[in-house]
Motif scaffolding. Structure first.
Motif, PDB file in Angstrom:
ATOM      1  N   ALA A 107       1.049 -25.487   1.088  1.00  0.00           N
ATOM      2  CA  ALA A 107      -0.009 -24.520   0.764  1.00  0.00           C
ATOM      3  C   ALA A 107       0.352 -23.147   1.320  1.00  0.00           C
ATOM      4  CB  ALA A 107      -1.331 -24.988   1.359  1.00  0.00           C
ATOM      5  N   CYS A 108       0.051 -22.105   0.542  1.00  0.00           N
ATOM      6  CA  CYS A 108       0.225 -20.720   0.999  1.00  0.00           C
ATOM      7  C   CYS A 108      -0.777 -19.858   0.266  1.00  0.00           C
ATOM      8  CB  CYS A 108       1.653 -20.237   0.775  1.00  0.00           C
ATOM      9  SG  CYS A 108       2.116 -20.039  -0.960  1.00  0.00           S
ATOM     10  N   PRO A 109      -1.166 -18.719   0.837  1.00  0.00           N
ATOM     11  CA  PRO A 109      -2.091 -17.817   0.132  1.00  0.00           C
ATOM     12  C   PRO A 109      -1.430 -17.262  -1.126  1.00  0.00           C
ATOM     13  CG  PRO A 109      -1.995 -17.286   2.468  1.00  0.00           C
ATOM     14  CD  PRO A 109      -0.864 -18.245   2.196  1.00  0.00           C
ATOM     15  N   GLU A 110      -2.202 -17.109  -2.171  1.00  0.00           N
ATOM     16  CA  GLU A 110      -1.676 -16.541  -3.418  1.00  0.00           C
ATOM     17  C   GLU A 110      -1.152 -15.125  -3.167  1.00  0.00           C
ATOM     18  OE1 GLU A 110      -3.253 -15.885  -8.014  1.00  0.00           O
ATOM     19  OE2 GLU A 110      -4.564 -16.724  -6.465  1.00  0.00           O
ATOM     20  N   THR A 111       0.015 -14.818  -3.720  1.00  0.00           N
ATOM     21  CA  THR A 111       0.679 -13.534  -3.443  1.00  0.00           C
ATOM     22  C   THR A 111       1.191 -12.939  -4.751  1.00  0.00           C
ATOM     23  OG1 THR A 111       1.384 -14.350  -1.276  1.00  0.00           O
ATOM     24  CG2 THR A 111       2.508 -12.406  -2.110  1.00  0.00           C
ATOM     25  N   ARG A 112       1.107 -11.616  -4.866  1.00  0.00           N
ATOM     26  CA  ARG A 112       1.590 -10.911  -6.058  1.00  0.00           C
ATOM     27  C   ARG A 112       2.423  -9.703  -5.634  1.00  0.00           C
ATOM     28  NH1 ARG A 112      -0.504 -11.783 -10.776  1.00  0.00           N
ATOM     29  NH2 ARG A 112       0.164  -9.710 -11.432  1.00  0.00           N
ATOM     30  N   LEU A 113       3.422  -9.361  -6.459  1.00  0.00           N
ATOM     31  CA  LEU A 113       4.129  -8.094  -6.305  1.00  0.00           C
ATOM     32  C   LEU A 113       3.323  -7.006  -6.987  1.00  0.00           C
ATOM     33  CD1 LEU A 113       7.804  -9.179  -7.126  1.00  0.00           C
ATOM     34  CD2 LEU A 113       6.893  -8.532  -4.902  1.00  0.00           C
ATOM     35  N   VAL A 114       3.172  -5.871  -6.307  1.00  0.00           N
ATOM     36  CA  VAL A 114       2.386  -4.772  -6.874  1.00  0.00           C
ATOM     37  C   VAL A 114       3.170  -3.476  -6.730  1.00  0.00           C
ATOM     38  CG1 VAL A 114       0.313  -3.366  -6.596  1.00  0.00           C
ATOM     39  CG2 VAL A 114       0.155  -5.853  -6.475  1.00  0.00           C
ATOM     40  N   ALA A 115       3.337  -2.765  -7.836  1.00  0.00           N
ATOM     41  CA  ALA A 115       3.959  -1.445  -7.804  1.00  0.00           C
ATOM     42  C   ALA A 115       2.971  -0.362  -8.244  1.00  0.00           C
ATOM     43  CB  ALA A 115       5.196  -1.415  -8.703  1.00  0.00           C
ATOM     44  N   ASP A 116       1.946  -0.749  -9.030  1.00  0.00           N
ATOM     45  CA  ASP A 116       0.991   0.208  -9.584  1.00  0.00           C
ATOM     46  C   ASP A 116      -0.304   0.171  -8.771  1.00  0.00           C
ATOM     47  OD1 ASP A 116      -0.641   1.801 -11.026  1.00  0.00           O
ATOM     48  OD2 ASP A 116      -0.452   0.695 -12.919  1.00  0.00           O
ATOM     49  N   PRO A 117      -0.688   1.294  -8.130  1.00  0.00           N
ATOM     50  CA  PRO A 117      -1.935   1.309  -7.343  1.00  0.00           C
ATOM     51  C   PRO A 117      -3.167   0.975  -8.174  1.00  0.00           C
ATOM     52  CG  PRO A 117      -0.601   3.263  -6.904  1.00  0.00           C
ATOM     53  CD  PRO A 117       0.033   2.569  -8.063  1.00  0.00           C
ATOM     54  N   ALA A 118      -3.072   1.066  -9.502  1.00  0.00           N
ATOM     55  CA  ALA A 118      -4.225   0.763 -10.349  1.00  0.00           C
ATOM     56  C   ALA A 118      -4.684  -0.686 -10.175  1.00  0.00           C
ATOM     57  CB  ALA A 118      -3.871   1.028 -11.817  1.00  0.00           C
ATOM     58  N   PHE A 119      -3.797  -1.541  -9.663  1.00  0.00           N
ATOM     59  CA  PHE A 119      -4.191  -2.930  -9.410  1.00  0.00           C
ATOM     60  C   PHE A 119      -5.420  -2.994  -8.522  1.00  0.00           C
ATOM     61  CE2 PHE A 119      -4.105  -6.511  -6.465  1.00  0.00           C
ATOM     62  CZ  PHE A 119      -4.061  -7.599  -7.324  1.00  0.00           C
ATOM     63  N   PHE A 120      -5.509  -2.028  -7.587  1.00  0.00           N
ATOM     64  CA  PHE A 120      -6.584  -2.078  -6.599  1.00  0.00           C
ATOM     65  C   PHE A 120      -7.924  -1.607  -7.164  1.00  0.00           C
ATOM     66  CE2 PHE A 120      -2.665  -1.474  -3.995  1.00  0.00           C
ATOM     67  CZ  PHE A 120      -2.660  -2.748  -3.444  1.00  0.00           C
ATOM     68  N   ASP A 121      -7.919  -1.010  -8.385  1.00  0.00           N
ATOM     69  CA  ASP A 121      -9.182  -0.588  -8.984  1.00  0.00           C
ATOM     70  C   ASP A 121      -9.988  -1.782  -9.464  1.00  0.00           C
ATOM     71  OD1 ASP A 121      -8.375   1.982  -8.507  1.00  0.00           O
ATOM     72  OD2 ASP A 121      -7.577   2.299 -10.531  1.00  0.00           O
ATOM     73  N   ARG A 122      -9.286  -2.778  -9.998  1.00  0.00           N
ATOM     74  CA  ARG A 122      -9.993  -3.929 -10.556  1.00  0.00           C
ATOM     75  C   ARG A 122      -9.268  -5.226 -10.202  1.00  0.00           C
ATOM     76  NH1 ARG A 122     -13.805  -3.054 -14.210  1.00  0.00           N
ATOM     77  NH2 ARG A 122     -13.478  -5.125 -15.111  1.00  0.00           N
ATOM     78  N   PRO A 123      -9.208  -5.551  -8.930  1.00  0.00           N
ATOM     79  CA  PRO A 123      -8.545  -6.818  -8.568  1.00  0.00           C
ATOM     80  C   PRO A 123      -9.277  -8.032  -9.119  1.00  0.00           C
ATOM     81  CG  PRO A 123      -9.692  -5.904  -6.682  1.00  0.00           C
ATOM     82  CD  PRO A 123      -9.728  -4.854  -7.751  1.00  0.00           C
ATOM     83  N   ASP A 124     -10.575  -7.824  -9.466  1.00  0.00           N
ATOM     84  CA  ASP A 124     -11.330  -8.960 -10.013  1.00  0.00           C
ATOM     85  C   ASP A 124     -10.801  -9.385 -11.381  1.00  0.00           C
ATOM     86  OD1 ASP A 124     -12.236  -6.431 -10.752  1.00  0.00           O
ATOM     87  OD2 ASP A 124     -14.183  -7.210 -11.394  1.00  0.00           O
ATOM     88  N   ASP A 125     -10.000  -8.493 -12.048  1.00  0.00           N
ATOM     89  CA  ASP A 125      -9.377  -8.911 -13.306  1.00  0.00           C
ATOM     90  C   ASP A 125      -8.452 -10.100 -13.077  1.00  0.00           C
ATOM     91  OD1 ASP A 125     -10.664  -6.917 -14.615  1.00  0.00           O
ATOM     92  OD2 ASP A 125      -8.924  -5.589 -14.820  1.00  0.00           O
ATOM     93  N   TRP A 126      -7.953 -10.240 -11.846  1.00  0.00           N
ATOM     94  CA  TRP A 126      -7.069 -11.349 -11.488  1.00  0.00           C
ATOM     95  C   TRP A 126      -7.811 -12.447 -10.712  1.00  0.00           C
ATOM     96  CZ3 TRP A 126      -2.253 -11.184 -13.496  1.00  0.00           C
ATOM     97  CH2 TRP A 126      -1.823  -9.947 -13.981  1.00  0.00           C
ATOM     98  N   GLY A 127      -9.130 -12.261 -10.640  1.00  0.00           N
ATOM     99  CA  GLY A 127      -9.909 -13.250  -9.900  1.00  0.00           C
ATOM    100  C   GLY A 127      -9.851 -13.057  -8.399  1.00  0.00           C
ATOM    101  N   TRP A 128      -9.435 -11.842  -7.971  1.00  0.00           N
ATOM    102  CA  TRP A 128      -9.333 -11.555  -6.546  1.00  0.00           C
ATOM    103  C   TRP A 128     -10.489 -10.656  -6.122  1.00  0.00           C
ATOM    104  CZ3 TRP A 128      -3.809 -10.856  -4.255  1.00  0.00           C
ATOM    105  CH2 TRP A 128      -2.965 -11.850  -4.748  1.00  0.00           C
ATOM    106  N   ASP A 129     -10.735 -10.591  -4.821  1.00  0.00           N
ATOM    107  CA  ASP A 129     -11.783  -9.738  -4.293  1.00  0.00           C
ATOM    108  C   ASP A 129     -11.315  -9.200  -2.938  1.00  0.00           C
ATOM    109  OD1 ASP A 129     -14.127  -8.402  -4.011  1.00  0.00           O
ATOM    110  OD2 ASP A 129     -15.395 -10.178  -3.759  1.00  0.00           O
ATOM    111  N   TYR A 130     -11.942  -8.159  -2.495  1.00  0.00           N
ATOM    112  CA  TYR A 130     -11.640  -7.634  -1.160  1.00  0.00           C
ATOM    113  C   TYR A 130     -12.311  -8.492  -0.098  1.00  0.00           C
ATOM    114  CZ  TYR A 130      -9.618  -3.524  -3.328  1.00  0.00           C
ATOM    115  OH  TYR A 130      -8.820  -2.688  -4.061  1.00  0.00           O
ATOM    116  N   PRO A 131     -11.677  -8.579   1.113  1.00  0.00           N
ATOM    117  CA  PRO A 131     -10.450  -7.905   1.558  1.00  0.00           C
ATOM    118  C   PRO A 131      -9.197  -8.548   0.977  1.00  0.00           C
ATOM    119  CG  PRO A 131     -11.248  -9.320   3.303  1.00  0.00           C
ATOM    120  CD  PRO A 131     -12.287  -9.367   2.225  1.00  0.00           C
TER     121      PRO A 131
END
Length: 370
Positions: free
Chosen positions: A148-172
């Motif tokens: 088991a490990c926490p789900e991890t993604r590579l990110v280059a575009d800061p726009a990912f942080f505008d709508r992380p819920d599109d990926w089913g993620w939430d803050y923090p």
């Protein structure tokens, strides 16, 4: 690189240690490794500090390092590293090298054969194992091994942080560099700032990891290259710096963590030091966070619990039969302190102008008296 005469007695080796950037809030492991050797009752050799910046604090610890030298930054490549190591080896008659920083290990792996031919001992992971545990490939390794490990993604575009819920993620979320640095971001602005800061210092790719609530547990040990894990020492972080590094920790005995590390070392046939970072979630599940390919900055705790792992590494380098290790002492606490060292201007000038600072032999007896 010219060949040096081999000295088979590890107790009297001259050992070069990198990663002497022991800054208070995010220390490199080199000074802690050198302190372990200095504290060993058996080691009577010399310690040479290697760094990348004339302001690396550990280079000036004259009670531990008899000499200090600067290396070219890892971005200069393996050839530049080999050339500089050849110069230093000739000056200091070095018998063994312990690299302590993630970013330099690829270059050390590339020159390992040349170092061995020149009589310089290393104890490093194979290139394939080093690549398999990289942060951007850790999810693949975990899936292959059923860990088991926490789900991890590579990110280059800061726009990912505008709508992380599109990926089913939430803050923090946790924003991480490929080699170093990890920051918890509680909203979009914090996440964007973390990405910019990490990318500016360490470059891309930057990784984003799903935040899991729980507490972190770490294990340091040595892989023997045949699938065996030697001398595991475990601790739970008790206090953190602003950069998430352990300011205090307590030795623990965690059989689940030890089994996880044994499984990883066996699968990778890991050779050399490593640190396994894991998280015990509030749901009780143990998740792998990282595998660091070197000793951690808290490695002096291994001496504190009776398992001096840097000394053990020298024994492995010398192909010496290992002694029976005592069980580590759970409940042993470490607390890191910051202190100022007084540095002569001519010492700083020597490092900045020549890249070298030699003080003469500092034996274990002299270090003990310092």
């Amino acid at each position: 690189m010219s060949a040096l005469r081999r000295n088979s007695d590890w107790r009297r080796w001259t050992v070069a240690v990198t990663g002497m950037n022991a800054i208070p809030d995010n220390p490199g492991p080199g000074l802690a490794v050198a302190r372990c050797l200095s504290a060993s009752n058996a080691f009577r050799g010399r310690i040479v500090g290697l760094g990348y910046d004339a302001l690396d604090p550990g280079l000036y610890h004259d009670g531990i390092c008899c000499a200090a030298h600067l290396l070219p930054y890892p971005s200069a490549g393996a050839e530049a590293l080999a050339e500089r190591l050849s110069q230093i080896a000739e000056m200091e008659k070095i018998d063994a090298i312990i690299p302590c920083l993630d970013a330099e290990l690829t270059n050390f792996d590339a020159v390992a054969v040349a170092l061995t031919r020149a009589g310089l001992r290393t104890f490093l992971p194979a290139g394939a194992a080093l690549a398999a545990r990289a942060k951007d490939r850790l999810t693949d390794l975990c899936q292959r091994l059923g860990i088991a490990c926490p789900e991890t993604r590579l990110v280059a575009d800061p726009a990912f942080f505008d709508r992380p819920d599109d990926w089913g993620w939430d803050y923090p979320l946790v924003v991480k560099g490929l080699y170093y640095d990890a920051r918890v971001a509680y909203d979009r602005d914090m996440a964007r700032a973390a990405l910019r800061a990490i990318a500016a210092q360490w470059g891309y790719p930057v990784l984003v990891q799903r935040f899991v609530r729980g507490h972190e547990v770490n294990l340091a040990g040595l892989g023997d290259g045949q699938g065996g894990l030697m001398g595991p020492v475990m601790m739970r972080k008790q206090a953190l710096t602003d950069k998430g590094k352990a300011w205090a920790g307590i030795a623990i005995a965690d059989r689940k963590l030890e089994r996880l590390a044994e499984r990883l070392v066996r699968a990778l046939r890991w050779r050399g030091p490593l640190e396994v970072e894991a998280l015990v979630g509030d749901d009780g599940e143990l998740r792998l966070l990282e595998i660091n390919p070197r000793f951690p900055a808290w490695i002096y705790l291994s001496h504190g619990v009776g398992r001096n792992l840097p000394e053990l590494q020298l024994r492995l380098m010398a192909k010496e039969a290992l002694p029976a290790l005592p069980p580590p002492r759970p409940g042993t606490l470490f607390i890191r302190q910051a202190e100022e060292r007084i540095v002569a201007l001519e010492d700083y000038a020597s490092l900045t102008t020549t890249g070298s600072l030699t003080r003469g032999a500092a034996t274990a007896t002299q270090r003990a008296a310092a």
